[in-house]
Enzyme design. Structure first.
Site, PDB file in Angstrom:
ATOM      1  N   ASN A  74      -6.038  12.160  -0.139  1.00 34.19           N
ATOM      2  CA  ASN A  74      -5.180  11.329   0.715  1.00 34.19           C
ATOM      3  C   ASN A  74      -6.087  10.564   1.677  1.00 34.19           C
ATOM      4  OD1 ASN A  74      -2.528  10.449   1.553  1.00 34.19           O
ATOM      5  ND2 ASN A  74      -2.808  11.631   3.421  1.00 34.19           N
ATOM      6  N   LYS A  75      -5.478   9.749   2.510  1.00 34.81           N
ATOM      7  CA  LYS A  75      -6.204   8.900   3.449  1.00 34.81           C
ATOM      8  C   LYS A  75      -7.311   9.652   4.171  1.00 34.81           C
ATOM      9  CE  LYS A  75      -5.894   5.466   3.913  1.00 34.81           C
ATOM     10  NZ  LYS A  75      -6.840   4.514   3.261  1.00 34.81           N
ATOM     11  N   ASP A 111      -2.468  10.542  -2.683  1.00 35.87           N
ATOM     12  CA  ASP A 111      -2.715   9.499  -3.676  1.00 35.87           C
ATOM     13  C   ASP A 111      -3.006  10.059  -5.054  1.00 35.87           C
ATOM     14  OD1 ASP A 111      -3.229   8.174  -0.984  1.00 35.87           O
ATOM     15  OD2 ASP A 111      -3.146   6.506  -2.401  1.00 35.87           O
ATOM     16  N   ARG A 145       0.845  -1.193   0.000  1.00 34.46           N
ATOM     17  CA  ARG A 145       0.000   0.000   0.000  1.00 34.46           C
ATOM     18  C   ARG A 145       0.879   1.240   0.000  1.00 34.46           C
ATOM     19  NH1 ARG A 145       1.665   1.966   3.864  1.00 34.46           N
ATOM     20  NH2 ARG A 145       0.459   3.839   3.512  1.00 34.46           N
ATOM     21  N   GLY A 146       0.189   2.398  -0.171  1.00 37.23           N
ATOM     22  CA  GLY A 146       0.920   3.638  -0.358  1.00 37.23           C
ATOM     23  C   GLY A 146       1.071   3.830  -1.860  1.00 37.23           C
TER      24      GLY A 146
HETATM   25  O1  MRU Z   1      -4.907   3.134   1.893  1.00 34.32           O
HETATM   26  P1  MRU Z   1      -3.435   3.398   1.888  1.00 34.32           P
HETATM   27  O2  MRU Z   1      -2.755   2.929   3.127  1.00 34.32           O
HETATM   28  O3  MRU Z   1      -2.775   2.905   0.627  1.00 34.32           O
HETATM   29  O4  MRU Z   1      -3.340   4.984   1.875  1.00 34.32           O
HETATM   30  C1  MRU Z   1      -2.064   5.550   1.758  1.00 34.32           C
HETATM   31  C2  MRU Z   1      -2.036   7.009   1.876  1.00 34.32           C
HETATM   32  O5  MRU Z   1      -3.043   7.649   2.032  1.00 34.32           O
HETATM   33  C3  MRU Z   1      -0.681   7.651   1.718  1.00 34.32           C
HETATM   34  O6  MRU Z   1      -0.632   8.861   2.411  1.00 34.32           O
HETATM   35  C4  MRU Z   1      -0.395   7.915   0.238  1.00 34.32           C
HETATM   36  O7  MRU Z   1      -0.626   6.790  -0.530  1.00 34.32           O
HETATM   37  C5  MRU Z   1       1.001   8.373   0.039  1.00 34.32           C
HETATM   38  S1  MRU Z   1       2.210   7.135   0.367  1.00 34.32           S
HETATM   39  C6  MRU Z   1       3.723   7.833   0.038  1.00 34.32           C
END
Ligand code: MRU
Length: 357
Positions: free
Chosen positions: A254-255, A244, A53-54
């Site tokens: 973002n999250k 994202d 993830r990320g």
């Molecule tokens: O659902 P996730 O854990 O993939 O969400 C990730 C995020 O929101 C991160 O902040 C984003 O992907 C940037 S990672 C460098």
């Protein structure tokens, strides 16, 4: 740099080169377990279930995944090979909708395949492998450049609030939002980082606080609803978050919970910085309204991280995985190519002039 930050190992090819090996992020910090994946379903599932993830890590994973799937081909002509490739690409792309890096890295692999169409299938496969490795290596350089730019925004002793996880596990080296913190720490700087736990999947509690404490950074874990009090108490000099997808007007997805942090930061007069590789900026997306927000399983709220369900079986749940922070709340966007400030519509256009995005 500690073992953990040799993050290139977090996504890598198996010894026989036919599978993809990842650290299972859903088990961290309790268990450090590697998974070996090679089927379509397992590769798709790894993204969907957040084992990897990320945004940048998903893009790197997808580039290797489409190579692994392409290796299984019996095709004798380019047209057959390419039609299989397209099906695999569409399938992997359907695993998560918000992080644009997934689509962009699959497109990059697509461009590569098309550019090699006059070669033999084994030669095309070799070219795909090299391209996936290049994407991963570039990410190492991107993290380092983001870290250097981010250090221009902080002073020794800063209190920094972060949300979710935009650290080494989400990339190939230092991360994005955590990059300046980790590089600064390597250089002897001190920061006090407040990590939001990040409900419902706890990326802040499980991953960010793990990465930061392992690196010797002073890290304090808070529940998401404590961000306001730590800001009010004067503990926070800046907010650093990853993202994202950034729209052409600077709106940033973002999250879930990130936009709330940004609203609080504005209220308390604290700068709010968004960190990302330039590939996370989607100039084809006019505003945040055009960003598709992933909706996830209600069980993530009701039961996933509890010993027994914490809500009635039949209660309705709404579980959006991301939200969009409006551009007016973003102090600057920090990329590997520089820091972009408002007005975003104009400055993002200039940033990408003469570049293919
Ligand atoms: O659902 P996730 O854990 O993939 O969400 C990730 C995020 O929101 C991160 O902040 C984003 O992907 C940037 S990672 C460098």
């Amino acid at each position: 740099m500690t073992e953990m930050f040799k993050c290139i190992e977090n996504v890598h090819l198996s010894d026989d080169g036919k599978s993809l090996v990842i650290i299972d992020q859903t088990l961290l910090p309790g268990k450090r377990e590697f998974l070996t994946l090679s089927t379509r379903e397992d590769l798709w599932d790894a993204i969907y279930k957040l084992r990897v993830r990320g945004a940048p890590a998903i893009g790197i994973f997808a580039a290797y995944a489409i190579y692994i799937l392409s290796l299984k081909t019996d095709a004798e002509s380019f047209d057959t090979f390419y039609s299989e490739f397209k099906k695999n690409k569409e399938y992997l792309d359907s695993s998560r909708p918000t992080a644009v890096n997934l689509r962009k890295m699959l497109n990059r692999m697509d461009d590569k395949v098309v550019s090699l169409k006059d070669l033999s299938i084994p030669e095309i496969l070799d070219g795909m492998k090299t391209e996936a490795e290049k994407i991963q290596q570039e990410d190492v350089e991107i993290c380092t450049a983001i870290a250097e730019y981010g250090l221009e925004l902080v002073k020794d002793g800063y209190g920094i609030l972060t949300h979710c996880n935009a650290g080494p596990l989400a990339t190939s080296k230092y991360g994005t939002a955590l990059a300046p913190i980790l590089l600064g720490t390597e250089r002897g700087m001190k920061f006090s980082v407040y990590a939001d736990e990040t409900r419902p999947l706890l990326q802040g509690a499980r991953l960010t606080s793990y990465e930061l404490t392992s690196a010797g950074v002073d890290c304090t874990l808070i529940c998401d609803n404590m961000a306001s009090i730590v800001m009010k108490e004067g503990r926070i000099n800046a907010c650093f978050v990853g993202c994202d997808r950034v729209a052409a007007n600077g709106d940033a997805a973002n999250k879930i919970g990130t936009s709330g942090v940004a609203i609080l930061a504005k209220y308390y007069g604290i700068p709010f910085y968004v960190f990302c590789p330039s590939t996370t900026i989607d100039m084809n997306c006019e505003t945040g309204d055009d960003i598709k927000i992933e909706l996830r399983n209600p069980d993530e709220i009701k039961s996933l991280h509890y010993e027994k369900p914490m809500a009635p079986d039949d209660v309705k749940c709404y579980n959006p995985a991301f939200d969009v922070t409006e551009n007016s709340l973003v102090t600057a966007i920090v990329t590997e190519k520089g820091i972009i400030k408002p007005p975003y519509k104009e400055n993002l256009r200039k940033f990408f002039e003469n570049e293919r995005v």
